[in-house]
Design an enzyme around this catalytic site. Structure first.
Site, PDB file in Angstrom:
ATOM      1  N   CYS A  49       0.666  -1.123  -0.004  1.00 36.46           N
ATOM      2  CA  CYS A  49       0.106   0.217  -0.148  1.00 36.46           C
ATOM      3  C   CYS A  49       0.722   0.840   0.369  1.00 36.46           C
ATOM      4  CB  CYS A  49      -0.874  -0.069   0.931  1.00 36.46           C
ATOM      5  SG  CYS A  49      -2.107  -1.076   1.535  1.00 36.46           S
ATOM      6  N   HIS A  90      -3.839   6.792   3.068  1.00 36.75           N
ATOM      7  CA  HIS A  90      -4.466   6.312   2.541  1.00 36.75           C
ATOM      8  C   HIS A  90      -5.849   5.393   2.822  1.00 36.75           C
ATOM      9  CE1 HIS A  90      -4.512   1.604   1.400  1.00 36.75           C
ATOM     10  NE2 HIS A  90      -3.950   1.219   2.379  1.00 36.75           N
ATOM     11  N   ASN A 100     -10.112  -0.560   0.339  1.00 33.34           N
ATOM     12  CA  ASN A 100      -8.860  -0.203  -0.330  1.00 33.34           C
ATOM     13  C   ASN A 100      -8.605  -0.553  -0.949  1.00 33.34           C
ATOM     14  OD1 ASN A 100      -6.702  -0.788   0.756  1.00 33.34           O
ATOM     15  ND2 ASN A 100      -6.219  -1.838   2.672  1.00 33.34           N
TER      16      ASN A 100
HETATM   17  N1  ACO Z   1     -19.317  -9.823   8.495  1.00 30.04           N
HETATM   18  C1  ACO Z   1     -19.083  -9.932   8.832  1.00 30.04           C
HETATM   19  N2  ACO Z   1     -18.575 -10.803  10.774  1.00 30.04           N
HETATM   20  C2  ACO Z   1     -16.848 -10.727   9.689  1.00 30.04           C
HETATM   21  C3  ACO Z   1     -16.401 -10.072   9.284  1.00 30.04           C
HETATM   22  C4  ACO Z   1     -17.498 -10.264   7.825  1.00 30.04           C
HETATM   23  N3  ACO Z   1     -16.779  -9.684   6.998  1.00 30.04           N
HETATM   24  N4  ACO Z   1     -15.195 -10.242   8.992  1.00 30.04           N
HETATM   25  C5  ACO Z   1     -14.979 -10.934  10.691  1.00 30.04           C
HETATM   26  N5  ACO Z   1     -15.913 -11.030  11.098  1.00 30.04           N
HETATM   27  C6  ACO Z   1     -16.693 -11.182  12.703  1.00 30.04           C
HETATM   28  C7  ACO Z   1     -15.251 -12.624  12.946  1.00 30.04           C
HETATM   29  O1  ACO Z   1     -15.190 -13.880  12.627  1.00 30.04           O
HETATM   30  C8  ACO Z   1     -14.910 -12.493  14.303  1.00 30.04           C
HETATM   31  O2  ACO Z   1     -16.465 -13.240  14.754  1.00 30.04           O
HETATM   32  P1  ACO Z   1     -16.380 -14.052  16.075  1.00 30.04           P
HETATM   33  O3  ACO Z   1     -15.926 -13.044  17.562  1.00 30.04           O
HETATM   34  O4  ACO Z   1     -17.717 -14.880  16.237  1.00 30.04           O
HETATM   35  O5  ACO Z   1     -15.263 -14.590  15.931  1.00 30.04           O
HETATM   36  C9  ACO Z   1     -15.429 -10.525  14.545  1.00 30.04           C
HETATM   37  O6  ACO Z   1     -16.606 -10.608  13.029  1.00 30.04           O
HETATM   38  C10 ACO Z   1     -15.028  -9.765  15.180  1.00 30.04           C
HETATM   39  O7  ACO Z   1     -13.881 -10.204  14.137  1.00 30.04           O
HETATM   40  P2  ACO Z   1     -12.031  -9.260  14.825  1.00 30.04           P
HETATM   41  O8  ACO Z   1     -11.366  -9.858  13.116  1.00 30.04           O
HETATM   42  O9  ACO Z   1     -11.906  -9.493  15.871  1.00 30.04           O
HETATM   43  O10 ACO Z   1     -12.815  -7.842  13.977  1.00 30.04           O
HETATM   44  P3  ACO Z   1     -12.087  -6.307  14.392  1.00 30.04           P
HETATM   45  O11 ACO Z   1     -13.278  -5.906  14.768  1.00 30.04           O
HETATM   46  O12 ACO Z   1     -10.262  -7.279  14.253  1.00 30.04           O
HETATM   47  O13 ACO Z   1     -12.263  -5.761  13.334  1.00 30.04           O
HETATM   48  C11 ACO Z   1     -11.001  -5.639  10.684  1.00 30.04           C
HETATM   49  C12 ACO Z   1     -11.666  -6.477  11.774  1.00 30.04           C
HETATM   50  C13 ACO Z   1     -11.769  -4.252  10.088  1.00 30.04           C
HETATM   51  C14 ACO Z   1     -10.349  -6.486   9.973  1.00 30.04           C
HETATM   52  C15 ACO Z   1      -9.810  -4.809  11.487  1.00 30.04           C
HETATM   53  O14 ACO Z   1      -9.115  -5.730  11.824  1.00 30.04           O
HETATM   54  C16 ACO Z   1      -9.365  -3.988  10.806  1.00 30.04           C
HETATM   55  O15 ACO Z   1      -9.500  -3.059   9.795  1.00 30.04           O
HETATM   56  N6  ACO Z   1      -7.984  -4.518  10.910  1.00 30.04           N
HETATM   57  C17 ACO Z   1      -7.032  -3.483   9.724  1.00 30.04           C
HETATM   58  C18 ACO Z   1      -7.418  -3.940   8.636  1.00 30.04           C
HETATM   59  C19 ACO Z   1      -6.497  -3.401   6.590  1.00 30.04           C
HETATM   60  O16 ACO Z   1      -7.290  -1.783   7.524  1.00 30.04           O
HETATM   61  N7  ACO Z   1      -5.659  -3.834   6.015  1.00 30.04           N
HETATM   62  C20 ACO Z   1      -5.385  -2.987   5.313  1.00 30.04           C
HETATM   63  C21 ACO Z   1      -3.727  -2.045   6.146  1.00 30.04           C
HETATM   64  S1  ACO Z   1      -2.576  -2.597   4.870  1.00 30.04           S
HETATM   65  C22 ACO Z   1      -3.098  -2.354   3.162  1.00 30.04           C
HETATM   66  O17 ACO Z   1      -3.876  -1.798   3.447  1.00 30.04           O
HETATM   67  C23 ACO Z   1      -2.614  -3.047   2.688  1.00 30.04           C
END
Ligand code: ACO
Length: 330
Positions: free
Chosen positions: A117, A257, A287
């Site tokens: 990214c 970003h 993204n």
């Molecule tokens: N729809 C519904 N539920 C979901 C989804 C979805 N798409 N994805 C995950 N869940 C569920 C999980 O299974 C979990 O359920 P469980 O509690 O029953 O196990 C619950 O939601 C919580 O999951 P977490 O992974 O803990 O959710 P979190 O609050 O951490 O959010 C997220 C996840 C949005 C991916 C967050 O961690 C985040 O924003 N991370 C950064 C990701 C990112 O931006 N990456 C790119 C940056 S670098 C680049 O650009 C290459």
């Protein structure tokens, strides 16, 4: 402290976004998800996805032609094409060389940059370096990402986050009144496996079994990435502002970003920039990895958000890990 004088100007920009708009509800066709979860966790409402036969180089060619036309520069005047992508059309040769052929930039050297990214800001600094050193007169800096080609469409934790697109900028030496004021870039390869593709390179070659296990597709540790993104982008903003001789109060617009609205809000807060001065399009495009900043920059220039005289701070973070920031004077 006075602001340092920019040697290199952003002459023009261009962008390309695929026609196909995919809503959060549309994704229920592939995975168990819902609009409310995606919106509240990420701020994403829709994303653009390329056609299966649409190439990253073709998307780059459209964005590049627009940027060159706006600059009034013919393709054969370009000395260097620096292209950022984490989703090359093929492993050898570079997507930059395919782009060069598509736009007939016959005099240009062309090569890819892989910093995920962060790639476009890294590439902008490389272009700045060639120009400042007098090794080139015109540089085309492009980012193009077909994220849909490397997503695991059975993994709801990643496939809902990304989109496809391309952005380009033409750089030339300027008169010192506007352009790239400062930059900062960093990496931490010890954390490579927080966001990666397990197989497909020389280290772990593809086999039918590994493809069946979807090991060639992207894997991400979302929570760890989130924490590192906020910390790293905050550091990058500090460093780039300090190198520019500026503080957050001097910044008229921030173009971060576009990974996730919560990362954007945390970074802006840290940099002391209110959200009404932050350009956001993650809601529309998701993204787009390294294409997210040049697409946002092109939109902000086109819709008048960026006006002459403004100071703009851009910050990024991605796989590698890699991160960075850049200050522009318009
Ligand atoms: N729809 C519904 N539920 C979901 C989804 C979805 N798409 N994805 C995950 N869940 C569920 C999980 O299974 C979990 O359920 P469980 O509690 O029953 O196990 C619950 O939601 C919580 O999951 P977490 O992974 O803990 O959710 P979190 O609050 O951490 O959010 C997220 C996840 C949005 C991916 C967050 O961690 C985040 O924003 N991370 C950064 C990701 C990112 O931006 N990456 C790119 C940056 S670098 C680049 O650009 C290459």
């Amino acid at each position: 402290m006075s602001m340092s004088s920019p040697a290199v100007e952003i002459v023009s920009t261009g962008r390309y976004l695929p026609d196909r708009i995919v809503t959060n509800d549309d994704l229920r066709e592939f995975v168990d998800t819902n609009d409310e979860w995606i919106r509240t966790r990420t701020g994403i409402v829709t994303r653009r996805l390329a056609r299966e036969d649409e190439l990253a180089a073709e998307m780059a060619a459209t964005a590049s032609r627009i940027a060159l036309e706006r600059a009034g520069i013919a393709p054969d005047e370009v000395d260097a094409i620096i292209l950022s992508t984490a989703t090359p059309d093929r492993l050898l040769p570079s997507t930059a060389c395919d782009l060069q052929a598509l736009i007939a930039a016959d005099r240009a050297m062309a090569f890819d940059v892989q910093a995920a990214c962060s790639g476009w800001l890294y590439a902008m600094s490389m272009g700045e370096g060639y120009l400042a050193a007098g090794r080139a007169e015109t540089v085309l800096v492009v980012a193009t990402e077909k994220m849909s080609a490397i997503l695991d469409w059975t993994d709801r934790t990643t496939c809902v986050l990304f989109g496809d697109g391309s952005g380009a900028a033409v750089l030339k030496r300027g008169d010192g009144s506007k352009g790239i004021v400062s930059s900062f870039h960093a990496s931490d390869g010890r954390l490579a496996e927080l966001l990666w593709r397990k197989s497909g390179g020389a280290k772990v070659p593809l086999t039918p079994e590994r493809v069946a296990e979807r090991e060639h597709l992207m894997l991400m540790s979302g929570r760890e990435i989130f924490k590192n993104a906020v910390r790293s982008m905050a550091q990058a903003c500090d460093e780039a502002l300090e190198r520019a001789g500026l503080t957050g109060d001097d910044i008229d617009l921030m173009i971060p970003h576009q990974a996730n609205i919560r990362i954007i809000e945390s970074t802006a807060k840290y940099a002391g920039i209110p959200m009404d001065k932050v350009y956001v399009n993650v809601d529309r495009y998701g993204n787009m990895s390294s294409a997210s900043i040049p697409v946002a920059l092109d939109e902000a220039l086109e819709d008048g958000t960026i006006e002459s005289g403004m100071k703009v701070l851009s910050a990024t973070f991605g796989a590698g890990l890699t991160w960075g920031a850049m200050v522009w004077q318009f």
